[in-house]
Design a protein around this motif. Sequence first.
Motif, PDB file in Angstrom:
ATOM      1  N   ASP A  74       1.034   5.218  -1.829  1.00 16.27           N
ATOM      2  CA  ASP A  74       0.514   6.218  -2.764  1.00 16.27           C
ATOM      3  C   ASP A  74       1.628   7.184  -3.178  1.00 16.27           C
ATOM      4  OD1 ASP A  74       0.769   7.585  -0.386  1.00 16.27           O
ATOM      5  OD2 ASP A  74      -1.372   7.947  -0.124  1.00 16.27           O
ATOM      6  N   ALA A  85      -0.949   1.709  -5.004  1.00 17.96           N
ATOM      7  CA  ALA A  85      -2.298   2.010  -4.512  1.00 17.96           C
ATOM      8  C   ALA A  85      -2.890   3.158  -5.326  1.00 17.96           C
ATOM      9  CB  ALA A  85      -2.238   2.372  -3.029  1.00 17.96           C
ATOM     10  N   ARG A 144      -7.722   1.290  -4.346  1.00 16.52           N
ATOM     11  CA  ARG A 144      -8.232   1.831  -3.076  1.00 16.52           C
ATOM     12  C   ARG A 144      -9.621   2.400  -3.357  1.00 16.52           C
ATOM     13  NH1 ARG A 144      -5.073   6.483  -1.248  1.00 16.52           N
ATOM     14  NH2 ARG A 144      -5.980   6.024   0.785  1.00 16.52           N
ATOM     15  N   HIS A 197      -3.187  -2.073  -6.776  1.00 14.96           N
ATOM     16  CA  HIS A 197      -4.031  -2.106  -5.582  1.00 14.96           C
ATOM     17  C   HIS A 197      -5.061  -0.996  -5.759  1.00 14.96           C
ATOM     18  CE1 HIS A 197      -4.176  -1.174  -0.931  1.00 14.96           C
ATOM     19  NE2 HIS A 197      -5.383  -1.252  -1.484  1.00 14.96           N
ATOM     20  N   SER A 250      -8.927  -2.623  -1.646  1.00 13.70           N
ATOM     21  CA  SER A 250      -9.212  -2.250  -0.260  1.00 13.70           C
ATOM     22  C   SER A 250     -10.444  -1.362  -0.212  1.00 13.70           C
ATOM     23  CB  SER A 250      -8.017  -1.538   0.374  1.00 13.70           C
ATOM     24  OG  SER A 250      -7.639  -0.403  -0.368  1.00 13.70           O
ATOM     25  N   ALA A 292      -6.141   5.383  -6.068  1.00 17.01           N
ATOM     26  CA  ALA A 292      -7.405   5.772  -5.440  1.00 17.01           C
ATOM     27  C   ALA A 292      -8.515   5.828  -6.475  1.00 17.01           C
ATOM     28  CB  ALA A 292      -7.251   7.127  -4.761  1.00 17.01           C
ATOM     29  N   MET A 324     -12.271   1.645   1.391  1.00 18.06           N
ATOM     30  CA  MET A 324     -11.958   2.888   2.097  1.00 18.06           C
ATOM     31  C   MET A 324     -13.235   3.609   2.520  1.00 18.06           C
ATOM     32  SD  MET A 324      -8.554   3.428   1.726  1.00 18.06           S
ATOM     33  CE  MET A 324      -7.469   2.159   1.080  1.00 18.06           C
ATOM     34  N   HIS A 340      -9.922  -1.242   5.867  1.00 21.36           N
ATOM     35  CA  HIS A 340      -9.056  -0.065   6.030  1.00 21.36           C
ATOM     36  C   HIS A 340      -9.536   0.764   7.213  1.00 21.36           C
ATOM     37  CE1 HIS A 340      -6.136   2.826   4.390  1.00 21.36           C
ATOM     38  NE2 HIS A 340      -6.977   3.778   4.773  1.00 21.36           N
ATOM     39  N   HIS A 348       0.841  -1.193   0.000  1.00 20.45           N
ATOM     40  CA  HIS A 348       0.000   0.000   0.000  1.00 20.45           C
ATOM     41  C   HIS A 348       0.876   1.243   0.000  1.00 20.45           C
ATOM     42  CE1 HIS A 348      -3.717   2.292   1.502  1.00 20.45           C
ATOM     43  NE2 HIS A 348      -2.743   3.185   1.452  1.00 20.45           N
ATOM     44  N   GLU A 381      -5.929  -3.167   7.029  1.00 24.82           N
ATOM     45  CA  GLU A 381      -4.971  -2.083   6.869  1.00 24.82           C
ATOM     46  C   GLU A 381      -5.162  -1.008   7.935  1.00 24.82           C
ATOM     47  OE1 GLU A 381      -4.078  -1.815   2.099  1.00 24.82           O
ATOM     48  OE2 GLU A 381      -5.521  -0.421   2.956  1.00 24.82           O
TER      49      GLU A 381
END
Length: 378
Positions: free
Chosen positions: A58, A96, A137, A135, A162, A98, A164, A230, A56, A250
């Motif tokens: 960014d 990661a 997010r 990944h 993941s 978004a 969020m 998360h 993870h 996470e």
Amino acid sequence: MNEQIYTNYRLQLPDEEILGTLVVRDGAIADIQPGIVNQGKNGEGEILMPGSIELHTDNLEKCMSPRPGIEWPLEAAATYHDRDLIGAGITTVCDAIAIGDIKPGSRRLRDFAPAIDVIEKGQKEQKFAADHRLHLRCELSYESVCEVAEQYADNSLLTLISLMDHTPGQRQFVSIDKYKEYYMGKHGISAAEMEEFIRSRQQNQQRYAQQNRQALVNLTQQRGISLASHDDATADHVQEAVKDGAAIAEFPTTVEAAQTAHNRGLQVLLGAPNVVLGGSHSGNVAAMDLIAQGFGDILSSDYVPHSLLQSVFIVSEKTGKPLYETMRLVTSNPAKAIGLFGDRGSLEIGKRADLVCVRDDGNVPRLSAVIRSGKRVA
């Protein structure tokens, strides 16, 4: 046959350290023996350990926008990002990306597709030094998050999704004051705009989050994609993640959440910057406190790539555990969490020769070489 010999290194094996020799042939570990030989690269007692595996980060976003309002050329940003990672000893990374953001019109909403494209292109054309995966997010309060995730569900690089939820008043931001401080500083939202901004975020969460969660859970189960929760703050959050089939928790924000996740068999991922700084920038639980209690399984560099290796040495020093044990936080444990342990994550014969050579002067560990698949890349 392409062969390299590394001798007189402190080899960090899965369950012990030995002063010995490691042989690489055609990109894979071919032999490991105690003792020193009179050929090959003499490490003079340096540490040799597996390359780190990052689940993870960014950091790509930081390279894309190094200052507020600055948009760096995307291919150059991806190259800088890759060099940041490999220079930190990270040989495998889940970038990661978004999907959804807290601010309408943000670069995250505009550039997730180009960012994914540039990662795919760099990986396909072998331009990167590290091995890059995806990944996603997924921000649950973003109306179109499921539609976007579905577009990439069959992407060969997609390794992790993941869930969020950065709604103010819960999870990472139980403290509204901390939320205001963080987002006003990061996104330039004025104090006058902040109250309406918070209301809008809370309304979107009520409107979209639950249905998006269920759709994304269904997607990961249908496609066999690893799932992460998360910022879990309560036992109920963790129970929901377990019900959803999550494998990773996470950045849990409390001891309660981390302990519950650990007890329920989730791999608990913590922030390496939290370890280096000695606490959470959001005012949540300190990662070292969780590790000391046995509730931490994986470390992530999050927004500081070089924190990952340093955190392993800090954990070793503070817990008194040997390096070969604490390194599992960034090697074998993340590899197992995303199904890659069969070919990386430990120094074992037959595995990829993803290696880092480290000098430890008792302050900040310094990399002297990074090898990926037997080839020196830094």
